[in-house]
Design an enzyme around this catalytic site. Structure first.
Site, mmCIF file in Angstrom:
data_model
loop_
_atom_site.group_PDB
_atom_site.id
_atom_site.type_symbol
_atom_site.label_atom_id
_atom_site.label_comp_id
_atom_site.label_asym_id
_atom_site.label_seq_id
_atom_site.Cartn_x
_atom_site.Cartn_y
_atom_site.Cartn_z
ATOM 1 N N GLU A 1 0.763 -1.200 -0.076
ATOM 2 C CA GLU A 1 0.150 0.019 0.020
ATOM 3 C C GLU A 1 0.745 1.401 0.092
ATOM 4 O O GLU A 1 0.907 2.182 1.003
ATOM 5 C CB GLU A 1 -1.025 -0.037 0.995
ATOM 6 C CG GLU A 1 -2.133 -1.069 1.060
ATOM 7 C CD GLU A 1 -2.984 -0.964 2.246
ATOM 8 O OE1 GLU A 1 -2.815 -0.306 3.255
ATOM 9 O OE2 GLU A 1 -4.317 -1.624 1.883
ATOM 10 N N GLU B 1 -6.326 -8.140 -0.543
ATOM 11 C CA GLU B 1 -6.705 -8.339 0.952
ATOM 12 C C GLU B 1 -8.187 -7.935 1.132
ATOM 13 O O GLU B 1 -8.779 -7.116 0.330
ATOM 14 C CB GLU B 1 -6.265 -7.505 1.758
ATOM 15 C CG GLU B 1 -4.560 -7.318 1.900
ATOM 16 C CD GLU B 1 -4.193 -6.060 2.568
ATOM 17 O OE1 GLU B 1 -4.946 -5.402 3.438
ATOM 18 O OE2 GLU B 1 -2.884 -5.822 2.607
HETATM 19 C C1 GLA Z 1 -4.448 -2.777 5.157
HETATM 20 C C2 GLA Z 1 -2.776 -3.478 5.169
HETATM 21 C C3 GLA Z 1 -2.582 -4.649 6.100
HETATM 22 C C4 GLA Z 1 -3.525 -4.613 7.293
HETATM 23 C C5 GLA Z 1 -5.030 -4.205 6.652
HETATM 24 C C6 GLA Z 1 -5.856 -4.312 7.862
HETATM 25 O O1 GLA Z 1 -4.866 -3.026 3.881
HETATM 26 O O2 GLA Z 1 -2.192 -3.430 3.704
HETATM 27 O O3 GLA Z 1 -1.358 -4.760 6.266
HETATM 28 O O4 GLA Z 1 -3.205 -3.690 8.112
HETATM 29 O O5 GLA Z 1 -5.012 -2.949 6.008
HETATM 30 O O6 GLA Z 1 -7.361 -4.028 7.367
#
Ligand code: GLA
Ligand code: ZN
Length: 676
Positions: free
Chosen positions: A148, A303
């Site tokens: 991210e 995710e």
């Molecule tokens: C983000 C991060 C992850 C985690 C998630 C939790 O998307 O990339 O490492 O912290 O949030 O929802």
């Protein structure tokens, strides 16, 4: 490798290395849920290089080998998203500096300077090590670059890089002064050396500066990512690369970033059950479509959360059926994976209460694990969808640079312009009608679409005015709204009438725009015998534009205030096409009804007709087959009619669709009877 959809999640074995029995259990869970891939090493730098220059990759190799023996592939991460403590202690330049010039302390994650040569070098060495060791490992099928990407740094290294970026862009300081209109308030620069990034202690009101700073931050982040990928390639790793993107994120121009990754991926965390779930589904679906449209190719979900998401205001459980619906929605919109954060719930720290495949209890006899396993089964049934495309007759223009500029401006409504909401209203109306929609920025081609919706296209860039003109001339249907075509790429206002260079296409000119107080509304009232047969009136709020028709036909007019009787909705025939103009921020129902009339009039076929409320319809296709997804997000069962010449690949259907459930139907494209 046989065709399959990816199913898995973020896996952090480094948190459990002292408990081998836990790691063995993880494999059992992954297999029981029919998972076939994990993302590994996202935050593992301290375990891979505990002290500078001391590398420990053997534990990771053991894990990868064990996964491979059990038929589970790996998406291997580069660990740059969180740096180890030693690097910050020895090289403070890797720590970010705020816009007030304060250097951060060590802590958190996603907080390194993207310019720092030291950080870039340390990441290069680490990525090289990983690539040398795992670049040819048969389990490692893809690279997950960092995590991210986002954020900005105002250190002197970044400031200097910004000045060089500006010099490359403008060549001379005179050109920069002109583009930024710096004579205003006496802000003329005499050299690039005088430029400082926008700051709450300094300059915030030169909009051209703000805009270019955002572009620079985006470019610098992408440049950092490119170097990460280059290190892998130089060390011989040739697997595809992806970088997980975020929901409606405005810190990076993903339209530019997409060029440098092989596969698009993103992290989805919708607020299910907060409002009506169909609205949540449309909002999330729009993001899926945006991600798919970046490359016009299948994307991945990197995710998602199997149940409650602990960082949201309220950690809401997903009601039964929601996980399946959300997972299938990804596939419906052109995604080829479902992955969760996190495989095993961490025991301590910030994410100990975040939903996981394996929770603290540690058994398979949980409601959540049962649903996760059901998703695994459905994804196996849908394996043939992997790699299939999405054909969309409609596009929504949604552009991040446009947003940067529009939301930075003073006026016409500093209390909220509602750009995202306006885009969602258009998008949702197209989905309610039953169409696939691409969500594209101004750099993309418009040629393949029958309909293009362009809400609040404040900034015209990338020659969009010529593209829109040609598009309508060649028979396209354009639906443009208020506050469009106001400024150019450097945020200088267009002179001589707006929407810039399209007044003849739209058959009107914008004269003024009224900002409404929160408690004010106006109405749009149909004119007698209008071409769309509109009979209802609709409420508008926030912004009402006053236009002068110059050939356009008025379909609706304002009902109140001193501009009662002036156009609120118009249409103009231009070339072989039509250009509609929505003059005000209308309620959602307006878009639902009016878009439907426009599409019916144009003879555009929906995927299914008469879609009930609470239901979303999408499709994917190959040359021969079409796969139709019908998803009911409401709690109640609904009646839907589906084509008879299809096979039900997934879900239950008896003329009705149960509450919170989905079906996937496969049919031949040529309309022939499907043969099993
Ligand atoms: C983000 C991060 C992850 C985690 C998630 C939790 O998307 O990339 O490492 O912290 O949030 O929802
Ligand atoms: Zn910096």
């Amino acid at each position: 490798m046989s065709k399959k959809l990816i199913y898995g999640g973020d896996y952090y074995p480094e948190q459990w290395l002292d408990k081998p029995e836990v790691l063995e259990k993880d494999i059992e869970f992954l297999k029981a849920a029919k998972m076939n891939l994990v993302s590994l090493g996202v935050f593992a730098w301290s375990e891979l290089e505990p002290r500078e220059g001391e590398y420990h990759l053997e534990w990771m190799e053991n894990i990868i080998n064990r996964l491979y023996e059990n038929g589970i592939s790996v998406m291997l991460a580069t660990p740059s998203g969180a740096k180890p403590r030693w690097i910050a202690a020895k090289y403070p330049e890797v720590l970010r500096v705020t816009d007030k010039g304060e250097r951060n302390l060590f802590g958190e994650r996603h907080n390194h300077c993207y310019t720092s040569p030291v950080y870039r070098e340390k990441v290069r060495i680490m990525n090289t090590r990983l690539a040398e060791r795992f670049g040819k490992h048969p389990a490692v099928v893809m690279w997950h670059i960092s995590n991210e990407y986002g954020g900005e740094c105002y250190c002197e290294l970044c400031q200097q890089a910004f000045r060089e970026w500006l010099e490359r862009k403008y060549g001379t300081i005179e050109k920069l002064n002109q583009a930024w209109w710096t004579r205003f308030w006496n802000h003329t620069y005499t050299s690039f050396e005088e430029v400082e990034a926008p700051s709450s202690l300094g300059e915030k009101s030169v909009h051209g500066l703000n805009l270019d700073w955002k572009r620079f931050v985006s470019d610098q982040t992408i440049d950092f990512m490119k170097q990460e990928i280059q290190a892998l390639r130089d060390a011989g790793a040739m697997q595809p690369c992806t970088a997980n993107m975020m929901y409606d994120f405005q810190g990076i121009n993903y339209g530019k970033m997409q060029e440098f990754v092989d596969v698009i991926s993103w992290d989805t965390y919708p607020l299910w059950h907060k409002t009506d779930d169909i609205l949540v589904a449309f909002d999330n679906g729009m993001q899926h479509d945006y991600m798919r449209s970046l490359k016009q190719k299948p994307f991945l979900i990197m995710e998602s959360c199997p149940t409650a998401t602990n960082w949201q205001g309220v950690s809401k459980l997903k009601k039964p059926g929601t996980l399946m619906n959300a997972s299938l929605q990804t596939i419906a919109h052109g995604g080829d994976s479902v992955q969760y954060f996190q495989v095993r719930q961490s025991r301590g720290s910030f994410e100990k209460f975040h939903g996981a495949v394996i929770d603290h209890y540690g058994g398979m006899d949980t409601r959540v694990f049962r649903e996760i396993s059901q998703v695994g089964e459905e994804l196996e049934k849908l394996a043939e969808l992997a790699g299939t495309g999405v054909e969309a007759p409609a596009a929504l223009l949604y552009d991040v640079e446009n947003r940067w500029a529009m939301e930075d401006a003073q006026g016409p409504r500093n209390k909220g312009l509602f750009y995202h909401e306006a885009a969602v209203k258009s998008y949702q109306a197209m989905k309610q009608y039953g169409m696939n929609v691409d969500v594209i920025d101004m750099d993309k081609s418009l040629d393949s679409y029958r309909v293009v919706a362009a809400p609040m296209l404040y900034m015209f860039r990338s020659g969009i005015e010529e593209k829109l003109r040609a598009y309508v001339e060649n028979g396209g249907i354009l639906i443009m709204t208020y506050w469009s075509g106001i400024v150019d790429e450097t945020d200088l206002c267009h002179l001589g009438g707006t929407p810039h260079a399209l007044t003849d296409v739209l058959g009107l000119r914008s004269e003024e725009i009224d900002g409404l107080y929160d408690w004010e509304t106006n109405t749009a009232v149909p004119v007698q015998e209008n071409a769309l047969h509109i009979t209802k009136s609709y409420t508008c709020s926030h912004l009402c534009e006053l236009v002068r028709p110059m050939g356009a036909e008025t379909l609706m007019e304002y009902g109140e205030d001193f501009y009662a009787g002036k156009p609120a909705l118009t249409v103009h025939d231009h070339g072989k096409g039509k250009a509609y103009y929505v003059c005000a921020d209308m309620e959602a129902e307006f878009y639902t009804d009016i878009y439907k009339s426009i599409f019916l009039k144009a003879g555009i076929q929906p995927l299914l007709s008469d879609i009930p409320e609470g239901v979303e319809v999408c499709s994917r296709c190959t040359e021969e087959y079409e796969y139709i997804f019908v998803q009911n997000y409401s709690e109640q069962p609904v009646k839907v009619s589906i084509p008879e010449n299809g096979e039900l690949l997934s879900g239950q259907y008896d003329g009705r669709l149960a509450g919170r459930s989905s079906i996937v139907l496969k049919k031949r494209k040529d309309g022939g009877v499907y043969e099993v």
